[in-house]
Design a protein around this motif. Structure first.
Motif, mmCIF file in Angstrom:
data_model
loop_
_atom_site.group_PDB
_atom_site.id
_atom_site.type_symbol
_atom_site.label_atom_id
_atom_site.label_comp_id
_atom_site.label_asym_id
_atom_site.label_seq_id
_atom_site.Cartn_x
_atom_site.Cartn_y
_atom_site.Cartn_z
ATOM 1 N N PHE A 80 0.000 10.723 2.709
ATOM 2 C CA PHE A 80 0.762 10.734 1.456
ATOM 3 C C PHE A 80 0.606 12.060 0.725
ATOM 4 C CE2 PHE A 80 -0.121 6.294 2.393
ATOM 5 C CZ PHE A 80 1.139 5.735 2.278
ATOM 6 N N PRO A 100 -6.900 3.076 -2.809
ATOM 7 C CA PRO A 100 -6.151 4.162 -2.186
ATOM 8 C C PRO A 100 -7.061 5.048 -1.339
ATOM 9 C CG PRO A 100 -5.616 3.969 -4.519
ATOM 10 C CD PRO A 100 -6.785 3.064 -4.262
ATOM 11 N N GLU A 101 -6.480 5.684 -0.340
ATOM 12 C CA GLU A 101 -7.247 6.581 0.502
ATOM 13 C C GLU A 101 -7.740 7.772 -0.302
ATOM 14 O OE1 GLU A 101 -5.765 7.459 4.434
ATOM 15 O OE2 GLU A 101 -4.269 5.914 4.186
ATOM 16 N N ASP A 114 0.831 -1.206 0.000
ATOM 17 C CA ASP A 114 0.000 0.000 0.000
ATOM 18 C C ASP A 114 0.866 1.256 0.000
ATOM 19 O OD1 ASP A 114 -2.274 -1.529 0.041
ATOM 20 O OD2 ASP A 114 -2.594 -1.347 2.202
ATOM 21 N N SER A 127 -5.621 -2.623 2.193
ATOM 22 C CA SER A 127 -6.498 -1.609 1.631
ATOM 23 C C SER A 127 -7.090 -2.099 0.317
ATOM 24 C CB SER A 127 -5.732 -0.303 1.392
ATOM 25 O OG SER A 127 -5.244 0.204 2.613
ATOM 26 N N SER A 148 0.742 4.184 -2.951
ATOM 27 C CA SER A 148 0.245 5.491 -2.525
ATOM 28 C C SER A 148 1.284 6.587 -2.729
ATOM 29 C CB SER A 148 -0.186 5.440 -1.058
ATOM 30 O OG SER A 148 -1.246 4.526 -0.871
#
Length: 248
Positions: free
Chosen positions: A241, A233-234, A98, A230, A102
């Protein structure tokens, strides 16, 4: 601030802690208002096809990332050392996978991160604080890299009861002139990494091209939440990030 002791004294001072807390509230309040206004302006610019104005709005949001970076790192460095109950159980290969993806997305290609050898090891940590530790190293060597770019490899391996997480720059050229006017966190990135490691209760060895973080392996005892990989992506614009790599 000339050395590590100066920084440690500053962030350990009770008055500094109070000042950081006040500034944190001010920054977050301001950024919330600015970003909400930018969102409305962005919709208006998109509706009317105002490309130049959209660029201005994007620049404002990137400046907000700078403010949030200052707030997040100041808070982290002024905080007490974390207890085991404050952490979650993380699987190393998921975490690093992750992390690599990211970094590339947030930096818009200014840094590329490949995943080397990893293991399905479990360890306790504060995920966000560990990210900030690794990202402080990535940011500094990317900003000072050849053409403002750099390539990295992340990996991990077990050694006795410790998991060693490595972030290695594949190009080590660092030009101070490319950095412009760095803030205190960029200028003293080694001290920042050391301070964040102390808060996490881990070790951090930093050379010109590599950061190695030594974390105790999870002992297998029950208790604590385990993080799942995850799914995507956030999406939060001000995630770790974005605020570390989005405005370099």
């Amino acid at each position: 601030m000339d050395n590590k002791k100066d920084i440690e004294r500053f962030f350990g001072d009770p008055f500094a802690a109070e000042l950081i807390n006040c500034n944190d509230s001010l920054i977050r309040r301001s950024v919330t208002g600015i970003s909400a206004s930018c969102e409305m302006l962005s919709k208006l610019a998109e509706k009317k096809g105002m490309k130049q104005e959209r660029g201005y709005i994007d620049n404002i949001m990137r400046m907000c990332c700078d403010l949030m970076r200052s707030a997040e790192l100041s808070n982290a460095l002024a905080a007490e050392k974390l207890a085991a109950d404050d952490m979650i159980i993380v699987r190393a290969d998921f975490f690093l996978g992750d992390f690599a993806g990211s970094c590339e997305a947030a930096s818009r290609g200014r840094c590329t991160v490949t995943v080397g050898e990893t293991s399905p090891s479990y360890f306790r940590t504060d995920r966000e604080l560990l990210r900030f530790l690794l990202l402080s190293f990535v940011r500094r060597l990317t900003v000072g890299g050849d053409g403002g770019r750099n390539a990295f490899e992340v990996s991990c391996r077990e050694e006795l009861k410790t998991l060693n997480i490595s972030v290695k720059a594949l190009r080590t050229f660092v030009d101070e002139g490319l950095i412009g006017q760095p803030d205190v966190f960029d200028e003293h990135y080694r001290e920042v990494c050391a301070g964040l490691a102390e808060r996490l209760g881990v070790s951090a060895e930093i050379s010109d091209n590599e950061l190695v973080v030594g974390i105790p392996l999870h002992d297998g005892s029950r208790g604590g939440l385990t993080e799942a990989p995850s799914a995507e992506p956030e999406r939060d614009y001000f995630n770790s990030f974005s605020i570390m790599l989005g405005n370099m």
